[in-house]
Design an enzyme around this catalytic site. Structure first.
Site, short mmCIF file in Angstrom:
data_model
loop_
_atom_site.label_atom_id
_atom_site.label_comp_id
_atom_site.label_asym_id
_atom_site.label_seq_id
_atom_site.Cartn_x
_atom_site.Cartn_y
_atom_site.Cartn_z
N GLU A 140 0.83 -1.21 0.00
CA GLU A 140 0.00 0.00 0.00
C GLU A 140 0.87 1.26 0.00
O GLU A 140 0.54 2.25 -0.67
CB GLU A 140 -0.91 0.01 1.23
CG GLU A 140 -1.89 -1.15 1.29
CD GLU A 140 -1.36 -2.32 2.11
OE1 GLU A 140 -2.16 -2.92 2.83
OE2 GLU A 140 -0.14 -2.63 2.03
N ALA A 161 12.35 -37.31 -6.93
CA ALA A 161 12.43 -37.76 -8.32
C ALA A 161 12.44 -39.29 -8.31
O ALA A 161 13.10 -39.91 -7.47
CB ALA A 161 13.69 -37.22 -8.98
N TRP A 175 21.40 -39.05 -10.16
CA TRP A 175 20.48 -38.18 -10.87
C TRP A 175 19.46 -38.96 -11.70
O TRP A 175 19.81 -39.87 -12.45
CB TRP A 175 21.24 -37.22 -11.78
CG TRP A 175 22.09 -36.23 -11.03
CD1 TRP A 175 23.45 -36.15 -11.03
CD2 TRP A 175 21.64 -35.21 -10.15
NE1 TRP A 175 23.88 -35.14 -10.22
CE2 TRP A 175 22.78 -34.53 -9.65
CE3 TRP A 175 20.38 -34.79 -9.72
CZ2 TRP A 175 22.71 -33.47 -8.76
CZ3 TRP A 175 20.30 -33.73 -8.83
CH2 TRP A 175 21.46 -33.08 -8.36
N LEU A 226 22.14 -28.49 0.06
CA LEU A 226 20.79 -28.00 0.35
C LEU A 226 20.69 -26.48 0.26
O LEU A 226 19.95 -25.85 1.01
CB LEU A 226 20.33 -28.49 1.74
CG LEU A 226 20.38 -29.99 1.98
CD1 LEU A 226 19.95 -30.32 3.41
CD2 LEU A 226 19.50 -30.73 0.98
N ARG A 230 21.91 -22.58 -5.64
CA ARG A 230 23.12 -22.30 -6.43
C ARG A 230 22.80 -21.99 -7.89
O ARG A 230 23.44 -21.16 -8.51
CB ARG A 230 24.08 -23.50 -6.37
CG ARG A 230 24.52 -23.83 -4.95
CD ARG A 230 25.48 -25.02 -4.90
NE ARG A 230 24.90 -26.24 -5.45
CZ ARG A 230 24.04 -27.01 -4.79
NH1 ARG A 230 23.64 -26.68 -3.57
NH2 ARG A 230 23.56 -28.11 -5.34
N GLU A 276 12.97 -32.92 1.09
CA GLU A 276 13.70 -33.60 0.03
C GLU A 276 14.37 -34.86 0.55
O GLU A 276 15.44 -35.24 0.10
CB GLU A 276 14.75 -32.66 -0.58
CG GLU A 276 14.17 -31.50 -1.37
CD GLU A 276 15.22 -30.80 -2.23
OE1 GLU A 276 16.30 -31.37 -2.45
OE2 GLU A 276 14.95 -29.67 -2.67
N LEU A 327 9.81 -39.23 3.57
CA LEU A 327 8.69 -38.82 2.74
C LEU A 327 7.44 -39.63 3.05
O LEU A 327 6.34 -39.08 3.18
CB LEU A 327 9.06 -38.96 1.26
CG LEU A 327 10.11 -37.98 0.73
CD1 LEU A 327 10.69 -38.47 -0.59
CD2 LEU A 327 9.51 -36.59 0.55
N SER A 379 6.69 -41.10 5.82
CA SER A 379 6.16 -40.78 7.14
C SER A 379 5.23 -39.57 7.07
O SER A 379 4.22 -39.51 7.77
CB SER A 379 7.31 -40.53 8.13
OG SER A 379 8.01 -39.34 7.82
#
Length: 352
Positions: free
Chosen positions: A60, A164, A185, A219, A222, A296, A302, A304
């Site tokens: 504002e 992934a 990867w 983590l 970059r 990640e 993940l 859990s």
């Protein structure tokens, strides 16, 4: 079309502009919400602005300052996607500024869920005789600031799960003593740039012990411009060694464990007295004002979150590689989400 319908249509158009402006603050304003503001005189925009960075002027203020002829404010409508603040924080109350310029009408997308503000900004405007309209593009506003609303309404961070997986449903190969330390990867370079953009948009990033041991990740951000998130690591038995990248003291880091409470430089150890680490992490994040977490971790961490239904959205890359065997990916119905193609990789975004 009736005059009422025309007014509503114009209000929506100007509010959409507010939301577009607000989104420019992504990754720069947290723990504040993303806010945009548009000032309209005779159906023409005469000023606009957004909250650019945490600690800086609110939307504002920037919008009002951009208006060349301040006299026009007395016969204008101000559009803003979140209720104007009514308290002194790092900046003075925006509601006072609006009142001082005698703006007669204010259109608001969402009320502020923060107890310091909620309803108080609107009350100040109404007490000054300003007409307020609330709820224009409410759903769009809720989505844009979903992290902020989740944090203040549920007293916990907004949780984004990210992983992934291979084409045949694995997130990692089977590793042994001879397997090199480092990431395996699955996605391509374009997808990895996108992940760094995501990191810059969230306040925290969470991984478990095995992810740190296997991948030794930094983590950090970059491959994109922006601030690195606060690193959160679960290391129950304190087996991680100081030579790992998460202990480089380059960015704020929290180690959740069973026994130690201490701080060295930018690294802090916090003991979780209960076995419910998700609850412990939620409480610490709320205490420290960490609005959002991107998780990640590996399959165990993940899963859990998925099994306890403590997540808000999942972002899953599916690559073209096949592993044939390995660590199975967490179970989630990908086809229920939105499908995107990022480079050579499929991306699914699923809401809980």
């Amino acid at each position: 079309m009736s005059n009422t319908d025309k007014t509503l249509q114009r209000d929506r158009e100007f509010m959409i502009r507010c939301l577009d402006l607000a989104a420019k603050g992504a990754g720069k304003v947290a723990p504040n919400p993303m806010v945009g503001c548009v000032i309209v005189h005779n159906n023409k925009i005469i000023g606009e602005g957004y909250h650019i960075e945490f600690g800086g002027p609110h939307a504002e203020v920037n919008a009002i300052n951009s208006v060349e002829n301040k006299e026009l404010l007395k016969s204008s409508t101000l559009y803003v996607n979140l209720e104007p603040c009514s308290h002194y924080g790092k900046t003075p109350p925006c509601s006072d500024l609006i009142v001082s310029h005698k703006i007669p009408r204010v259109v608001i997308c969402n009320m502020d869920p923060n107890a310091k503000v909620s309803g108080k900004g609107i009350k100040k405007l109404n007490n000054a005789g300003i007409v307020t309209e609330i709820g224009i593009c409410e759903n769009e506003g809720n989505f844009l600031n979903r992290r902020f609303f989740t944090f203040h309404k549920q007293k916990k961070p907004y949780i984004i799960l990210k992983w992934a997986q291979s084409k045949d449903g694995f997130i990692d190969i089977i590793r042994n003593a001879d397997t090199p330390i480092g990431p395996n990867w699955i996605s391509d370079e374009i997808s990895r740039v996108l992940v760094h953009k995501w990191r810059a948009e969230e306040m925290g990033i969470l991984v478990g012990t095995q992810t740190v041991l296997k991948d030794n990740p930094s983590l950090t951000v970059r491959d994109w411009r922006g601030n690195s998130p606060i690193r959160l690591v679960i290391d129950k038995k304190n087996i991680l060694t100081n030579d790992l990248k998460v202990f480089d003291n380059k960015t704020e880091t929290i180690i959740f464990n069973e026994t130690i409470d201490q701080k060295k430089g930018k690294t802090e150890w916090i003991s979780c007295n209960s076995k419910d680490y998700i609850k412990c992490i939620d409480e610490v994040c709320f205490e420290k004002g960490i609005l959002s977490l991107i998780v990640e971790g590996g399959e165990k961490l993940l899963s859990s979150y998925i099994s306890s239904n403590c997540w808000n959205e999942a972002r899953v890359f599916v690559g073209n590689r096949k592993f044939n065997q390995g660590v199975k990916a967490p179970k989630i119905e990908l086809t229920s989400g939105k499908h995107h193609i990022i480079g050579q990789t499929n991306l699914y975004i699923v809401n809980s």
